[in-house]
Motif scaffolding. Structure first.
Motif, PDB file in Angstrom:
ATOM      1  N   LEU A 588       0.838  -1.197   0.000  1.00  0.00           N
ATOM      2  CA  LEU A 588       0.000   0.000   0.000  1.00  0.00           C
ATOM      3  C   LEU A 588       0.875   1.249   0.000  1.00  0.00           C
ATOM      4  O   LEU A 588       1.993   1.237   0.520  1.00  0.00           O
ATOM      5  N   PRO A 589       0.367   2.356  -0.561  1.00  0.00           N
ATOM      6  CA  PRO A 589       1.085   3.621  -0.469  1.00  0.00           C
ATOM      7  C   PRO A 589       1.227   4.043   0.995  1.00  0.00           C
ATOM      8  O   PRO A 589       0.377   3.706   1.836  1.00  0.00           O
ATOM      9  N   TRP A 590       2.300   4.784   1.278  1.00  0.00           N
ATOM     10  CA  TRP A 590       2.553   5.147   2.666  1.00  0.00           C
ATOM     11  C   TRP A 590       1.392   5.941   3.274  1.00  0.00           C
ATOM     12  O   TRP A 590       1.084   5.777   4.452  1.00  0.00           O
ATOM     13  N   ARG A 591       0.727   6.787   2.505  1.00  0.00           N
ATOM     14  CA  ARG A 591      -0.358   7.593   3.058  1.00  0.00           C
ATOM     15  C   ARG A 591      -1.482   6.722   3.611  1.00  0.00           C
ATOM     16  O   ARG A 591      -2.044   7.016   4.685  1.00  0.00           O
ATOM     17  N   GLU A 592      -1.826   5.644   2.920  1.00  0.00           N
ATOM     18  CA  GLU A 592      -2.873   4.740   3.405  1.00  0.00           C
ATOM     19  C   GLU A 592      -2.425   4.027   4.687  1.00  0.00           C
ATOM     20  O   GLU A 592      -3.211   3.872   5.626  1.00  0.00           O
ATOM     21  N   ILE A 593      -1.185   3.586   4.691  1.00  0.00           N
ATOM     22  CA  ILE A 593      -0.648   2.936   5.896  1.00  0.00           C
ATOM     23  C   ILE A 593      -0.705   3.903   7.075  1.00  0.00           C
ATOM     24  O   ILE A 593      -1.079   3.533   8.200  1.00  0.00           O
ATOM     25  N   GLU A 594      -0.356   5.162   6.827  1.00  0.00           N
ATOM     26  CA  GLU A 594      -0.325   6.169   7.884  1.00  0.00           C
ATOM     27  C   GLU A 594      -1.711   6.380   8.476  1.00  0.00           C
ATOM     28  O   GLU A 594      -1.869   6.516   9.706  1.00  0.00           O
ATOM     29  N   LEU A 595      -2.747   6.387   7.618  1.00  0.00           N
ATOM     30  CA  LEU A 595      -4.117   6.552   8.106  1.00  0.00           C
ATOM     31  C   LEU A 595      -4.529   5.378   8.994  1.00  0.00           C
ATOM     32  O   LEU A 595      -5.166   5.566  10.037  1.00  0.00           O
ATOM     33  N   TYR A 596      -4.181   4.165   8.559  1.00  0.00           N
ATOM     34  CA  TYR A 596      -4.475   2.983   9.392  1.00  0.00           C
ATOM     35  C   TYR A 596      -3.766   3.084  10.743  1.00  0.00           C
ATOM     36  O   TYR A 596      -4.343   2.759  11.788  1.00  0.00           O
ATOM     37  N   LEU A 597      -2.522   3.514  10.735  1.00  0.00           N
ATOM     38  CA  LEU A 597      -1.749   3.624  11.976  1.00  0.00           C
ATOM     39  C   LEU A 597      -2.383   4.651  12.916  1.00  0.00           C
ATOM     40  O   LEU A 597      -2.455   4.424  14.139  1.00  0.00           O
ATOM     41  N   GLU A 598      -2.833   5.762  12.367  1.00  0.00           N
ATOM     42  CA  GLU A 598      -3.474   6.786  13.198  1.00  0.00           C
ATOM     43  C   GLU A 598      -4.736   6.234  13.850  1.00  0.00           C
ATOM     44  O   GLU A 598      -4.989   6.459  15.042  1.00  0.00           O
ATOM     45  N   GLN A 599      -5.546   5.514  13.084  1.00  0.00           N
ATOM     46  CA  GLN A 599      -6.768   4.929  13.638  1.00  0.00           C
ATOM     47  C   GLN A 599      -6.460   3.892  14.706  1.00  0.00           C
ATOM     48  O   GLN A 599      -7.084   3.872  15.770  1.00  0.00           O
ATOM     49  N   LEU A 615     -11.056  -3.304  12.492  1.00  0.00           N
ATOM     50  CA  LEU A 615     -10.146  -2.589  11.604  1.00  0.00           C
ATOM     51  C   LEU A 615      -9.130  -3.531  10.966  1.00  0.00           C
ATOM     52  O   LEU A 615      -8.810  -3.416   9.775  1.00  0.00           O
ATOM     53  N   LEU A 616      -8.634  -4.479  11.755  1.00  0.00           N
ATOM     54  CA  LEU A 616      -7.665  -5.444  11.211  1.00  0.00           C
ATOM     55  C   LEU A 616      -8.314  -6.300  10.117  1.00  0.00           C
ATOM     56  O   LEU A 616      -7.648  -6.713   9.165  1.00  0.00           O
ATOM     57  N   GLN A 617      -9.617  -6.558  10.259  1.00  0.00           N
ATOM     58  CA  GLN A 617     -10.321  -7.316   9.223  1.00  0.00           C
ATOM     59  C   GLN A 617     -10.575  -6.457   7.980  1.00  0.00           C
ATOM     60  O   GLN A 617     -10.568  -6.962   6.857  1.00  0.00           O
ATOM     61  N   GLN A 618     -10.788  -5.178   8.172  1.00  0.00           N
ATOM     62  CA  GLN A 618     -11.056  -4.281   7.041  1.00  0.00           C
ATOM     63  C   GLN A 618      -9.792  -3.940   6.267  1.00  0.00           C
ATOM     64  O   GLN A 618      -9.839  -3.689   5.060  1.00  0.00           O
ATOM     65  N   ALA A 619      -8.658  -3.923   6.944  1.00  0.00           N
ATOM     66  CA  ALA A 619      -7.383  -3.619   6.280  1.00  0.00           C
ATOM     67  C   ALA A 619      -7.046  -4.754   5.301  1.00  0.00           C
ATOM     68  O   ALA A 619      -7.501  -5.897   5.467  1.00  0.00           O
ATOM     69  N   PRO A 620      -6.254  -4.469   4.268  1.00  0.00           N
ATOM     70  CA  PRO A 620      -5.932  -5.503   3.260  1.00  0.00           C
ATOM     71  C   PRO A 620      -4.913  -6.515   3.771  1.00  0.00           C
ATOM     72  O   PRO A 620      -3.804  -6.634   3.256  1.00  0.00           O
ATOM     73  N   LEU A 621      -5.300  -7.230   4.813  1.00  0.00           N
ATOM     74  CA  LEU A 621      -4.418  -8.238   5.428  1.00  0.00           C
ATOM     75  C   LEU A 621      -4.898  -9.654   5.143  1.00  0.00           C
ATOM     76  O   LEU A 621      -4.204 -10.614   5.496  1.00  0.00           O
ATOM     77  N   ALA A 622      -6.081  -9.786   4.561  1.00  0.00           N
ATOM     78  CA  ALA A 622      -6.744 -11.093   4.367  1.00  0.00           C
ATOM     79  C   ALA A 622      -6.978 -11.779   5.706  1.00  0.00           C
ATOM     80  O   ALA A 622      -6.946 -13.008   5.803  1.00  0.00           O
ATOM     81  N   PHE A 623      -7.233 -10.970   6.749  1.00  0.00           N
ATOM     82  CA  PHE A 623      -7.454 -11.489   8.096  1.00  0.00           C
ATOM     83  C   PHE A 623      -8.874 -12.015   8.227  1.00  0.00           C
ATOM     84  O   PHE A 623      -9.834 -11.272   8.109  1.00  0.00           O
ATOM     85  N   GLN A 624      -8.988 -13.320   8.469  1.00  0.00           N
ATOM     86  CA  GLN A 624     -10.276 -13.960   8.668  1.00  0.00           C
ATOM     87  C   GLN A 624     -10.220 -14.759   9.973  1.00  0.00           C
ATOM     88  O   GLN A 624      -9.809 -15.925   9.990  1.00  0.00           O
TER      89      GLN A 624
END
Length: 655
Positions: A588-599, A615-624
């Motif tokens: 992911l671009p750094w800006r998107e990562i930064e937004l996730y980190l802030e949240q 949030l961990l499920q919504q992030a592109p981690l394929a977390f199920q």
């Protein structure tokens, strides 16, 4: 009687030996005279007697001088027999000198026969005593078979014969030139004759004395021995024996590495040195199983300085002490610096990296136990995600050249919070690598379980078997990849070097994800079964209710999955190293990562565990996730008893 003799004081036993030798020498002289004259002949010449009486005390003094009475009969070796021969021949020469000086009427044949008979009696009686002692003692010793009749096997047999615990009764060896021969009085059999040997000798142990054999070969032998109801143990490697770390008769349980049969690949010196030799290196989590082994490998390639970062005071003390001793013993010019710090303390890490001018960072610190992170979600996120982020930010601020993250196969399509946080940590570093405002090269190395780490199933299985069972396995189909800690550490260092070389060649900050070849996955239940059988025990089941050890299935733990994966997709490239691959995966671009980190930072501060999980499920981690939230300090919003009473009062007031 033999047992009584062995308990006598040493001086008493020496006196008995002297008395026996006096009788033996006297008989030998009388026998020699009898053989010469073929009758019970008593010469008229008194000098015949005086010659022997002069020779006898001189012979005994020579025996003492040669150390014959210092040798313990039951441990008498070939060197003692050489001493006996020298003593007897010298005694014969003394007798000859006495005969010559007295001009006694004693023919030369008498002296020769005296020497021969003395050798038979003086040496033979000692051998007889040793044989009687060994026969007596061997009845009380555990009978064992030695697999391997080579140098190590013979050394082991000799050591066991002199010891008081085991009695070797047979060798097994694949070499047809050794089969049906006898070594140290022990017959060598073909491995194909093992059933015959087991039936005839009824041994309790099979000892593997093949320290130089490849692991693949050891695996074949163990698989061959597994069906037989006999415990299998091994001797230490020859390097440990030669270095003095262990004795050859220090028996060990079968190592899991031998069961897996995975032969290590010799590390490439050039890759091992790229980020280490002559550089200032820092390792986070230096006191953990992976971090500590990384330090051991790194120090061998002589960095100018090795900085150990660890949050556990005792673990830091232990690894620092070990490394200082290694540096001193091998006279290396390496400075070891222990730093007590959390990886979440960015200011402390930045100051440390700047103070020691760090050039390479290996980031091994993480919470890795799946259930522990499931029970402590906020701390798992803080340590694994923000700890990695802050360590990387410190590296960028301090101008570190190379940063290597130790990741895990649980980051691939994670089913637990630990895996999700490690995958998120990978994305963080990939995002940082995409930035153009620094010169730090980032790379990640992903691999599966390591043998001997904290939480490994193998020590648990051994303890459960020793306690009589049951052996606990979570699920009959659960499989895992395994690798030894030293091999994993070597491959991590080499993969990091490859990432650095590629980043410099391409003129970027890296961001590669490397995947280690873990070999074939292993079924955990099959691993347990092998350990039970190789300890000479039977598996207790419905089909075999009279077995020794039962295997009990306890169910998957929170967040645990049946099969681990190393790749998210099929987009993998081979590298110049046959056990290191490069994965091409989503970033992911750094800006998107930064937004996730802030949240995430806000949610952790407010302790909103459910929202963190979401949030961990919504992030592109394929977390199920495979289980509900089970954080120990969080619970769903339920009505308390006080709330229930308030609701009841409200209802009554309405009515």
């Amino acid at each position: 009687m033999i047992r009584h003799l062995t308990t006598l004081p040493r001086n008493t036993k020496r006196a008995i030996s002297v008395g026996i030798d006096i009788v033996a020498l006297t008989f030998s002289y009388a026998f020699a005279l009898f053989v010469r004259y073929e009758q019970v002949f008593i010469p008229q010449d008194a000098d015949v007697y005086w010659a022997f009486l002069l020779a006898l005390p001189v012979s005994l003094l020579l025996f003492v001088r040669l150390g014959l009475y210092r040798a313990v009969v039951r441990y008498m070796a070939l060197s003692a027999l050489l001493v006996i021969t020298s003593g007897v021949l010298t005694s014969a020469l003394v007798l000859a000198a006495a005969v010559w000086s007295l001009n006694a009427d004693v023919p030369a044949s008498v002296v020769i026969n005296y020497a021969l008979m003395s050798l038979v009696l003086v040496g033979g009686l000692r051998l007889l005593m040793r044989a009687l002692y060994e026969q007596k003692v061997s009845r009380r010793k555990t009978r064992v078979i030695i697999y391997g009749a080579g140098s190590a096997g013979r050394q082991l047999a000799q050591s066991l014969l002199n010891g008081g615990e085991f009695h070797p009764i047979a060798f097994l060896d694949d070499d047809p030139t050794l089969q049906n021969s006898t070594m140290l009085g022990i017959r060598v059999f073909s491995p194909k004759q093992i059933e015959e040997v087991l039936e005839h000798y009824e041994p309790k142990l099979v000892l593997l004395a093949i320290p130089s054999a490849a692991r693949s070969r050891r695996k074949e032998i163990l698989e061959y021995l597994e069906p037989f109801k006999v415990t299998v143990q091994t001797i230490p490697g020859m390097s440990d024996v030669v270095s003095g770390k262990m004795r050859i008769d220090e028996l060990q349980d079968v190592r899991i590495e031998d069961l897996l049969g995975r032969d290590p690949v010799e590390p490439r010196k050039k890759l091992m040195e790229v980020n280490i030799r002559g550089k200032a290196v820092l390792v986070t989590g230096a006191g953990g199983s992976i971090g500590a082994e990384l330090c051991r490998q790194i120090v061998q390639y002589e960095p100018s300085m090795l900085v150990l970062v660890e949050v556990s005071e005792y673990n830091l003390y232990a690894i620092e002490k070990e490394l200082q001793e290694y540096v001193h013993q091998h006279e290396l010019d390496v400075l070891i610096k222990p730093v007590l710090s959390s990886i979440q303390n960015q200011n402390r890490l930045t100051r440390t990296m700047q103070r020691f001018h760090i050039e390479t960072v290996y980031h091994a610190a993480a919470y890795k136990h799946v259930p522990m992170v499931e029970f402590n979600i906020v701390e798992g996120v803080r340590n694994n995600i923000f700890g990695t982020f802050r360590t990387a930010q410190a590296a960028i601020s301090a101008g570190v050249q190379d940063f290597v993250l130790i990741s895990t196969d649980k980051a691939v399509r994670p089913t637990n919070v630990m895996g999700a946080t490690k995958r998120f940590a990978e994305l963080v570093l990939q995002g940082l690598a995409s930035r153009k405002d620094h010169q730090t090269h980032f790379s990640m190395v992903r691999f599966g379980n390591v043998l001997g780490s904290s939480g490994s199933v193998v020590p648990l299985f051994r303890r459960q078997i020793a306690e009589g069972g049951p052996v606990t396995v979570t699920h009959p189909d659960i499989t895992r990849y395994f690798m030894t800690i030293p091999e994993a550490a070597q491959l991590v260092i080499q993969a990091g070097a490859m990432g650095s070389i590629a980043a410099r060649a391409e003129g970027n900050n890296g961001g590669q994800v490397f995947v280690l070849d873990m070999g074939e996955p292993v079924k955990i239940v099959e691993l347990a079964q092998k350990l039970i059988r190789l300890m000479g025990l039977e598996i207790k089941s419905k089909e075999n209710p009279h077995g020794d050890i039962e295997i009990v299935y306890t169910g998957l733990r929170p967040g645990e999955k049946l099969y681990e994966e190393l790749l998210i997709g099929e987009n993998v490239l081979e590298s110049e190293h046959k056990r290191i691959m490069t994965a091409r995966e989503l970033s992911l671009p750094w800006r998107e990562i930064e937004l996730y980190l802030e949240q995430l930072d806000t949610l952790c501060f407010e302790f909103k565990v459910h929202d963190i999980h979401t949030l961990l499920q919504q992030a592109p981690l394929a977390f199920q996730p495979t289980s509900a939230i089970c954080d120990l300090t969080w619970q769903p919003k339920l009505k308390t008893k006080v709330a229930d009473m308030q609701d009841l009062d409200d209802e009554l007031s309405k009515n």
